[in-house]
Design a protein around this motif. Structure first.
Motif, short mmCIF file in Angstrom:
data_model
loop_
_atom_site.label_atom_id
_atom_site.label_comp_id
_atom_site.label_asym_id
_atom_site.label_seq_id
_atom_site.Cartn_x
_atom_site.Cartn_y
_atom_site.Cartn_z
N ALA A 108 0.82 -1.22 0.00
CA ALA A 108 0.00 0.00 0.00
C ALA A 108 0.85 1.26 0.00
CB ALA A 108 -0.93 0.00 1.20
N SER A 109 1.96 1.25 0.70
CA SER A 109 2.78 2.45 0.85
C SER A 109 3.56 2.81 -0.40
CB SER A 109 3.75 2.29 2.03
OG SER A 109 4.55 1.14 1.84
N THR A 110 3.60 1.90 -1.40
CA THR A 110 4.32 2.20 -2.64
C THR A 110 3.40 2.22 -3.85
OG1 THR A 110 4.88 -0.15 -2.98
CG2 THR A 110 6.48 1.20 -1.76
N GLU A 111 2.10 2.34 -3.61
CA GLU A 111 1.14 2.48 -4.72
C GLU A 111 1.19 3.90 -5.28
OE1 GLU A 111 -2.70 1.41 -3.32
OE2 GLU A 111 -2.35 -0.75 -3.55
N LEU A 112 0.68 4.06 -6.49
CA LEU A 112 0.60 5.37 -7.12
C LEU A 112 -0.14 6.35 -6.22
CD1 LEU A 112 0.96 7.18 -9.68
CD2 LEU A 112 -1.28 6.34 -10.43
N LEU A 113 0.42 7.54 -6.03
CA LEU A 113 -0.15 8.64 -5.24
C LEU A 113 -0.05 8.44 -3.73
CD1 LEU A 113 -3.36 9.46 -7.32
CD2 LEU A 113 -1.13 10.59 -7.45
#
Length: 248
Positions: A47-52
């Motif tokens: 989750a912490s490296t998803e877009l935006l």
């Protein structure tokens, strides 16, 4: 070398279980980092490296390669992800920022601008048209493409019955000084739109979002800012075309 920094993910590229991230950070501007195993479902990096995603990253740099050791989410912008039109506009913001932000230089103003714009987009407290124009004009200004909006380039008048803007030159010409060739190269702007453009360009960061325009004024501002943006970059961006396909 280890670096701990807050940053927003501007783009991701999947390579098996891993992700290649483009981040905007306050300290180092735009940088590329590898997030090993981030595509696996059961990983804290997902989750912490998803877009935006705006996250706190611990990054190791070795032999010219940056690798994300850990990342903790600070803000995911869930409400943007739930709305396809908002997500499309946010993706355009991210591509715009990726295109114009510096690498290996401080980018505090750029990071603050996109985060504030995304916050307003998420909570719906500013019109999407206003946010789009604001991002285009202010980001161009931060990137060295600042238009000259103080006065007419010929007679130096601050206001006139007619004011025209040149998307190519980024300056103003009043109706009294305008020549025939200027009418084809320039765009008419109302007094309200000119005031809004001056506010976007010249206001301090803490007052940047504190202005309003009528619906017609927002449409005019949107046409001018987008034309100026495309003219200065000499191209359009795929995410802009997708957003426009949703809003036509």
């Amino acid at each position: 070398m280890q670096l701990t920094t807050n940053g927003i993910v501007l783009s991701t590229q999947k390579t098996g279980d891993d992700r290649i991230l483009t981040l905007l950070t306050a300290e180092l501007g735009v940088l590329t980092a590898y997030a090993n195993g981030a595509n696996r479902i059961k990983t804290r990096l997902n989750a912490s490296t998803e877009l935006l995603s705006y996250s706190s990253f611990v990054i190791f740099k070795s032999r010219g390669r940056s690798v994300v050791d850990s990342a903790d989410s600070l803000h995911i912008f869930f409400k943007i992800r739930e709305d396809i039109e908002k997500l499309a506009l946010a993706s355009y913001f991210a591509e715009l920022v990726k295109e114009l932000s510096p690498a290996k230089e401080q980018a505090k103003a750029q990071l603050s601008l996109i985060l504030n714009s995304l916050n307003f987009l998420e909570n719906g407290k500013r019109d999407k048209r206003l946010l789009k124009s604001l991002m285009e004009l202010r980001f161009l200004t931060l990137s060295g493409y600042m238009p000259s909006l103080v006065a007419c380039r010929e007679c130096a008048c601050f206001e006139a019955d007619e004011m025209w803007f040149s998307p190519q030159n980024g300056d103003l010409i009043c109706g009294g000084c305008q020549k025939e060739e200027d009418r084809h190269a320039c765009v008419y702007i109302s007094a309200g739109v000119l005031a809004a453009m001056r506010h976007i360009i010249y206001s301090p960061p803490e007052k940047l979002f504190s202005f309003t325009l009528s619906s017609g004024g927002l449409d005019m501002l949107g046409g001018v800012s987008e034309r100026f943006f495309k003219m200065q970059l000499e191209k359009t961006l795929p995410t802009l075309e997708f957003y426009q396909s949703l809003t036509r």
